[in-house]
Scaffold this motif. Structure first.
Motif, PDB file in Angstrom:
ATOM      1  N   PRO A  63      49.698 110.298 121.660  1.00 37.25           N
ATOM      2  CA  PRO A  63      48.262 110.333 121.369  1.00 37.25           C
ATOM      3  C   PRO A  63      47.547 111.374 122.231  1.00 37.25           C
ATOM      4  CG  PRO A  63      49.036 108.080 121.697  1.00 37.25           C
ATOM      5  CD  PRO A  63      50.136 108.989 122.147  1.00 37.25           C
ATOM      6  N   ARG A  64      46.502 111.952 121.664  1.00 32.03           N
ATOM      7  CA  ARG A  64      45.648 112.872 122.418  1.00 32.03           C
ATOM      8  C   ARG A  64      44.236 112.770 121.862  1.00 32.03           C
ATOM      9  NH1 ARG A  64      44.873 116.744 118.737  1.00 32.03           N
ATOM     10  NH2 ARG A  64      46.600 117.320 117.335  1.00 32.03           N
ATOM     11  N   GLY A  65      43.264 112.774 122.761  1.00 35.46           N
ATOM     12  CA  GLY A  65      41.874 112.716 122.334  1.00 35.46           C
ATOM     13  C   GLY A  65      41.549 111.418 121.623  1.00 35.46           C
ATOM     14  N   GLU A  66      40.575 111.492 120.750  1.00 37.62           N
ATOM     15  CA  GLU A  66      40.147 110.310 120.004  1.00 37.62           C
ATOM     16  C   GLU A  66      41.125 110.023 118.873  1.00 37.62           C
ATOM     17  OE1 GLU A  66      36.194 108.668 117.588  1.00 37.62           O
ATOM     18  OE2 GLU A  66      36.139 110.574 118.687  1.00 37.62           O
ATOM     19  N   ALA A  67      41.509 108.780 118.747  1.00 34.57           N
ATOM     20  CA  ALA A  67      42.496 108.400 117.731  1.00 34.57           C
ATOM     21  C   ALA A  67      41.916 108.539 116.334  1.00 34.57           C
ATOM     22  CB  ALA A  67      42.961 106.973 117.962  1.00 34.57           C
ATOM     23  N   GLY A  68      42.633 109.250 115.462  1.00 37.64           N
ATOM     24  CA  GLY A  68      42.266 109.316 114.059  1.00 37.64           C
ATOM     25  C   GLY A  68      42.879 108.153 113.301  1.00 37.64           C
ATOM     26  N   ALA A  69      42.694 108.151 111.979  1.00 41.55           N
ATOM     27  CA  ALA A  69      43.176 107.038 111.163  1.00 41.55           C
ATOM     28  C   ALA A  69      44.688 106.892 111.255  1.00 41.55           C
ATOM     29  CB  ALA A  69      42.739 107.237 109.713  1.00 41.55           C
ATOM     30  N   VAL A  70      45.419 108.017 111.201  1.00 40.01           N
ATOM     31  CA  VAL A  70      46.874 107.943 111.283  1.00 40.01           C
ATOM     32  C   VAL A  70      47.304 107.403 112.642  1.00 40.01           C
ATOM     33  CG1 VAL A  70      49.004 109.294 111.330  1.00 40.01           C
ATOM     34  CG2 VAL A  70      47.287 109.754 109.583  1.00 40.01           C
ATOM     35  N   ALA A  71      46.704 107.929 113.708  1.00 40.82           N
ATOM     36  CA  ALA A  71      47.093 107.514 115.054  1.00 40.82           C
ATOM     37  C   ALA A  71      46.877 106.020 115.268  1.00 40.82           C
ATOM     38  CB  ALA A  71      46.316 108.317 116.095  1.00 40.82           C
ATOM     39  N   ARG A  72      45.840 105.466 114.671  1.00 41.33           N
ATOM     40  CA  ARG A  72      45.582 104.032 114.862  1.00 41.33           C
ATOM     41  C   ARG A  72      46.698 103.176 114.274  1.00 41.33           C
ATOM     42  NH1 ARG A  72      40.167 105.746 114.001  1.00 41.33           N
ATOM     43  NH2 ARG A  72      40.278 105.306 111.762  1.00 41.33           N
ATOM     44  N   HIS A  73      47.423 103.715 113.304  1.00 46.59           N
ATOM     45  CA  HIS A  73      48.482 102.929 112.671  1.00 46.59           C
ATOM     46  C   HIS A  73      49.875 103.252 113.205  1.00 46.59           C
ATOM     47  CE1 HIS A  73      45.877 100.968 109.797  1.00 46.59           C
ATOM     48  NE2 HIS A  73      45.333 102.129 109.497  1.00 46.59           N
ATOM     49  N   VAL A  74      50.141 104.507 113.559  1.00 46.32           N
ATOM     50  CA  VAL A  74      51.504 104.869 113.969  1.00 46.32           C
ATOM     51  C   VAL A  74      51.660 104.976 115.477  1.00 46.32           C
ATOM     52  CG1 VAL A  74      51.859 106.100 111.803  1.00 46.32           C
ATOM     53  CG2 VAL A  74      51.195 107.387 113.848  1.00 46.32           C
ATOM     54  N   ALA A  75      50.544 105.000 116.220  1.00 42.92           N
ATOM     55  CA  ALA A  75      50.615 105.201 117.665  1.00 42.92           C
ATOM     56  C   ALA A  75      50.041 104.015 118.428  1.00 42.92           C
ATOM     57  CB  ALA A  75      49.886 106.487 118.060  1.00 42.92           C
ATOM     58  N   HIS A  76      50.165 102.828 117.842  1.00 44.89           N
ATOM     59  CA  HIS A  76      49.672 101.626 118.522  1.00 44.89           C
ATOM     60  C   HIS A  76      50.620 101.241 119.654  1.00 44.89           C
ATOM     61  CE1 HIS A  76      48.064  97.604 119.169  1.00 44.89           C
ATOM     62  NE2 HIS A  76      49.307  97.167 119.126  1.00 44.89           N
TER      63      HIS A  76
END
Length: 268
Positions: A63-76
């Motif tokens: 993760p980097r910066g503010e989490a986008g929609a994809v990051a909220r699901h794959v980088a939890h």
């Protein structure tokens, strides 16, 4: 990664592993797998690196910066954890139809399909998936690799509800359900394409309302002794080889070289 089982799930397309330092994690897994990273890229709120393996893929996400929609699901990952397994992405030939079927079974989508790894991935609602982050995606490219995933481990406080999720909603086949007081565990094994999803429940803890969690990975290689020797020579902290529970197998574990994820290698 085709499955013999009925239902929309063909197999496990990929697993995400959330890390803090992507370059360091890539170097560590290049050593573990004895192969190079197959590709790198970026999405809103994260950078990623993909390792294609014989029957699935491991995707490292940072993760980097503010989490986008994809990051909220794959980088939890749990609060404060430096690394953790993030999501399971299931391959299906028709993601839209599979998502509609999942909704009828009580496992609705968490939102619209999202661009991910050059394809569209539909996230499923974690609250309906016992806290797990699950995706539906078309199958990714096949990869020639000497390493394959033997099984991924989920820890569950309520195995009956996890059976309802994996077998009842996703349609995975429950192959074995075994409790062993000597191990202190109830273990359940679900066939998912060419690998197994294992569920582990601690008997001493009883039934709880705690969410399930992705816990560990066991990789299969043809010659586990040679892999053990190679990694030890490379300075990777490995446990001694020991006889596996399955007849004819041996295994060893990795210590502090797999982004803090419990990791083992198994083979003949």
């Amino acid at each position: 990664m085709a499955s013999r089982d009925a239902g929309p799930i063909l197999g496990l397309d990929h697993i995400t592993l959330v890390v803090e330092a992507l370059d360091e994690a890539v170097a560590a897994y290049e050593t573990l797998f004895a192969q190079g990273c197959g590709g790198r890229g970026a999405a809103e709120g994260l950078d990623w690196a993909r390792f294609g393996l014989a029957n699935t893929a491991l995707v490292l996400v940072a993760p980097r910066g503010e989490a986008g929609a994809v990051a909220r699901h794959v980088a939890h990952r749990p609060d404060g954890a430096p690394a953790a397994l993030g999501a399971l992405a299931f391959a299906t030939a028709a993601p839209d139809g599979a998502a509609r079927l999942m909704e009828r079974r009580g496992l609705p989508a968490a939102g619209p399909a999202l661009p991910w790894l050059g394809r569209q991935a539909t996230p499923l609602l974690p609250d309906a998936a016992r806290g797990l982050h699950l995706l539906l995606t078309p199958p990714g490219p096949a990869t020639a690799s000497a390493t394959r995933l033997d099984h991924a481990v989920i820890r569950s406080g309520d195995p009956e509800r996890t059976i309802a999720l994996l077998a009842g909603r996703l349609g995975l086949e429950l192959r074995l359900d075994r409790s062993n007081p000597a191990w202190g565990q109830r273990l359940l094994f679900f066939r998912c394409g060419e690998l197994v999803v294992e569920v582990s429940h601690e008997l001493a803890g009883g039934i709880t309302d705690a969410p399930d969690s992705l816990w560990g990975l066991t990789w299969r290689v043809a010659d586990v002794g040679a892999t053990h020797a190679r990694l030890a020579a490379a300075g990777v902290p490995v446990s001694p080889l020991r006889v596996g529970r399955k007849p004819g197998t041996r295994l060893f574990t990795i210590r502090d070289h797999a982004a803090a994820v419990p990791t083992a290698f198994i083979g003949a």
